[in-house]
Design a protein around this motif. Structure first.
Motif, PDB file in Angstrom:
ATOM      1  N   LEU A  21       0.823  -1.213   0.000  1.00 48.83           N
ATOM      2  CA  LEU A  21       0.000   0.000   0.000  1.00 48.83           C
ATOM      3  C   LEU A  21       0.856   1.262   0.000  1.00 48.83           C
ATOM      4  O   LEU A  21       0.541   2.249  -0.679  1.00 48.83           O
ATOM      5  CB  LEU A  21      -0.936  -0.010   1.213  1.00 48.83           C
ATOM      6  CG  LEU A  21      -2.069  -1.042   1.177  1.00 48.83           C
ATOM      7  CD1 LEU A  21      -2.790  -1.086   2.519  1.00 48.83           C
ATOM      8  CD2 LEU A  21      -3.054  -0.727   0.059  1.00 48.83           C
ATOM      9  N   TYR A  24       2.311   1.606  -3.438  1.00 51.94           N
ATOM     10  CA  TYR A  24       1.258   2.025  -4.366  1.00 51.94           C
ATOM     11  C   TYR A  24       1.007   3.524  -4.246  1.00 51.94           C
ATOM     12  O   TYR A  24       0.905   4.235  -5.257  1.00 51.94           O
ATOM     13  CB  TYR A  24      -0.028   1.252  -4.086  1.00 51.94           C
ATOM     14  CG  TYR A  24      -1.199   1.724  -4.909  1.00 51.94           C
ATOM     15  CD1 TYR A  24      -1.347   1.326  -6.237  1.00 51.94           C
ATOM     16  CD2 TYR A  24      -2.150   2.596  -4.367  1.00 51.94           C
ATOM     17  CE1 TYR A  24      -2.412   1.783  -7.004  1.00 51.94           C
ATOM     18  CE2 TYR A  24      -3.208   3.045  -5.130  1.00 51.94           C
ATOM     19  CZ  TYR A  24      -3.344   2.640  -6.438  1.00 51.94           C
ATOM     20  OH  TYR A  24      -4.385   3.103  -7.192  1.00 51.94           O
ATOM     21  N   ALA A  25       0.900   4.014  -3.004  1.00 53.24           N
ATOM     22  CA  ALA A  25       0.673   5.440  -2.778  1.00 53.24           C
ATOM     23  C   ALA A  25       1.837   6.268  -3.323  1.00 53.24           C
ATOM     24  O   ALA A  25       1.638   7.313  -3.953  1.00 53.24           O
ATOM     25  CB  ALA A  25       0.479   5.710  -1.290  1.00 53.24           C
ATOM     26  N   PHE A  80      -4.438  -6.649  -0.760  1.00 56.84           N
ATOM     27  CA  PHE A  80      -4.067  -5.417  -1.467  1.00 56.84           C
ATOM     28  C   PHE A  80      -5.049  -5.115  -2.592  1.00 56.84           C
ATOM     29  O   PHE A  80      -5.530  -3.987  -2.724  1.00 56.84           O
ATOM     30  CB  PHE A  80      -2.645  -5.565  -2.010  1.00 56.84           C
ATOM     31  CG  PHE A  80      -2.210  -4.451  -2.913  1.00 56.84           C
ATOM     32  CD1 PHE A  80      -2.026  -3.164  -2.429  1.00 56.84           C
ATOM     33  CD2 PHE A  80      -1.978  -4.678  -4.265  1.00 56.84           C
ATOM     34  CE1 PHE A  80      -1.617  -2.123  -3.258  1.00 56.84           C
ATOM     35  CE2 PHE A  80      -1.575  -3.654  -5.108  1.00 56.84           C
ATOM     36  CZ  PHE A  80      -1.394  -2.379  -4.603  1.00 56.84           C
ATOM     37  N   ILE A  83      -8.519  -4.049  -1.079  1.00 53.36           N
ATOM     38  CA  ILE A  83      -8.531  -2.700  -0.489  1.00 53.36           C
ATOM     39  C   ILE A  83      -8.562  -1.628  -1.578  1.00 53.36           C
ATOM     40  O   ILE A  83      -9.337  -0.666  -1.505  1.00 53.36           O
ATOM     41  CB  ILE A  83      -7.311  -2.506   0.438  1.00 53.36           C
ATOM     42  CG1 ILE A  83      -7.471  -3.351   1.713  1.00 53.36           C
ATOM     43  CG2 ILE A  83      -7.134  -1.029   0.808  1.00 53.36           C
ATOM     44  CD1 ILE A  83      -6.255  -3.366   2.596  1.00 53.36           C
ATOM     45  N   THR A  84      -7.720  -1.785  -2.614  1.00 57.06           N
ATOM     46  CA  THR A  84      -7.696  -0.776  -3.677  1.00 57.06           C
ATOM     47  C   THR A  84      -8.993  -0.761  -4.479  1.00 57.06           C
ATOM     48  O   THR A  84      -9.403   0.290  -4.975  1.00 57.06           O
ATOM     49  CB  THR A  84      -6.499  -1.025  -4.624  1.00 57.06           C
ATOM     50  OG1 THR A  84      -6.541  -2.379  -5.104  1.00 57.06           O
ATOM     51  CG2 THR A  84      -5.183  -0.784  -3.913  1.00 57.06           C
ATOM     52  N   TRP A  89      -9.578   2.908  -5.818  1.00 54.85           N
ATOM     53  CA  TRP A  89      -8.296   3.456  -6.234  1.00 54.85           C
ATOM     54  C   TRP A  89      -7.882   2.881  -7.581  1.00 54.85           C
ATOM     55  O   TRP A  89      -7.175   3.523  -8.342  1.00 54.85           O
ATOM     56  CB  TRP A  89      -7.211   3.160  -5.186  1.00 54.85           C
ATOM     57  CG  TRP A  89      -7.464   3.828  -3.869  1.00 54.85           C
ATOM     58  CD1 TRP A  89      -8.247   4.924  -3.643  1.00 54.85           C
ATOM     59  CD2 TRP A  89      -6.946   3.442  -2.593  1.00 54.85           C
ATOM     60  NE1 TRP A  89      -8.256   5.250  -2.314  1.00 54.85           N
ATOM     61  CE2 TRP A  89      -7.454   4.365  -1.637  1.00 54.85           C
ATOM     62  CE3 TRP A  89      -6.111   2.433  -2.155  1.00 54.85           C
ATOM     63  CZ2 TRP A  89      -7.147   4.275  -0.282  1.00 54.85           C
ATOM     64  CZ3 TRP A  89      -5.788   2.339  -0.808  1.00 54.85           C
ATOM     65  CH2 TRP A  89      -6.313   3.269   0.123  1.00 54.85           C
TER      66      TRP A  89
END
Length: 327
Positions: A21, A24-25, A80, A83-84, A89
């Motif tokens: 995460l 990714y951010a 992962f 969540i995205t 996202w």
């Protein structure tokens, strides 16, 4: 054993998940152009790091299992993805296409980490883990400086139709309303891509304008560049990404965007000796990524799925003798 589970879960799943995460951010929000999600440093480097961390943090007795080494890194990856997707996202289509690459890379990371862990060389193991985890941050700027390599590819499809040339051709030039029940594009439907609705042509000849209309607001503006009646028709294809609603397609796979664009298409009608006709449909598309070798497989499958879907509609209507504006 039950009391150890929360601690084990924290180490083996949560820490690699937080790593993914965070990366990714970092890659998604960086504005300098050196860190991008659509690059091998992210698509291979991040899952590789997840696999390494998962096995490095796992108990030694579990790591002895080959199945564990290969499959356990998939667990934090699954969280992962979820969540995205949950926070919108990323889109479903993007992750579905990236999943095979992520799974293979994470398993390779798990297998390589196990090699050091089972040797019981803690210092060497820690050095290796640190190197792999930081590798995407080092590789990505180099990858972006090398620059993307534009590539042009062809998607070819055909179908045999038991109908006259006249009946086939009128369904080629103009495609009437396509009902949802006629949509046979299983791949594009799975990926959530817009389905074809109809195609309009103002006249038959060079310079004519054609519109291929899909649902979710996707429209292809086409201009006929070559025309031979009941033989062939070629046309350029243009999709303006700024006119496509943001909810229609993921920004990384949007048609006409910086990574993927469809350039032109051609229909060719070939009479066969048994009285049937073979309708050829091919298109050229452009990819602009650092991993065209992988992206071209998916893009080709998607384009062929779209084309086969259209060809089946044309065959059904031509063989039934229905006019092009009937379903």
């Amino acid at each position: 054993m039950p009391s150890r589970f929360p601690k084990l879960f924290t180490y083996v799943v949560v820490i690699p998940l937080v790593f993914a995460l965070f990366m990714y951010a970092w890659f998604n929000k960086a504005s300098d152009g050196f860190f991008v999600v659509m690059g091998l440093a992210f698509l291979v480097g991040i899952p590789l790091g997840v696999g390494v961390l998962t096995i490095y943090l796992s108990p030694r007795e579990k790591v002895k299992s080959l199945t564990y080494r290969v499959m356990m890194p998939w667990v934090p990856l699954l969280f992962f993805f979820l969540i995205t997707l949950l926070f919108a996202w990323e889109g479903w289509a993007c992750w579905l296409m990236a999943a095979p690459l992520f799974m293979v890379a994470s398993s390779i990371g798990g297998l390589s980490a196990a090699h050091y862990k089972l040797k019981d060389k803690n210092k060497q193991e820690r050095r290796y883990v640190s190197l792999i985890v930081l590798l995407p941050l080092v590789i990505s700027p180099i990858e972006q400086m090398i620059a993307k390599i534009p590539g042009q590819y062809k998607a070819y499809t055909y179908i045999d139709i038991h109908a006259s040339k006249e009946n086939i051709w009128k369904n080629v030039t103009r495609v009437g309303e396509i009902a949802a029940t006629q949509d046979k594009g299983w791949l594009t439907r799975t990926l959530g891509f817009p389905r074809p609705i109809r195609a309009e042509l103002n006249y038959e000849g060079v310079g004519a304008f054609r519109k291929a209309i899909f649902d979710k607001g996707l429209v292809f503006d086409e201009k006929v560049t070559a025309y031979s009646h009941q033989r062939s028709m070629s046309f350029t294809i243009h999709a303006d990404p700024y006119n496509i609603p943001s909810t229609t397609m993921d920004e990384h796979v949007v048609i006409g965007g910086q990574y993927f664009d469809v350039l032109n298409g051609t229909y060719e009608l070939e009479p066969l000796s048994d009285g049937t006709c073979r309708l050829h449909l091919y298109s050229h598309f452009r990819l602009n990524t650092t991993f065209n070798f992988y992206a071209s497989w998916w893009a080709s499958w998607i384009m062929k799925d779209i084309q086969n879907n259209i060809l089946q509609v044309i065959r059904q209507r031509a063989e039934s003798g229905l006019p092009e504006n009937r379903i």
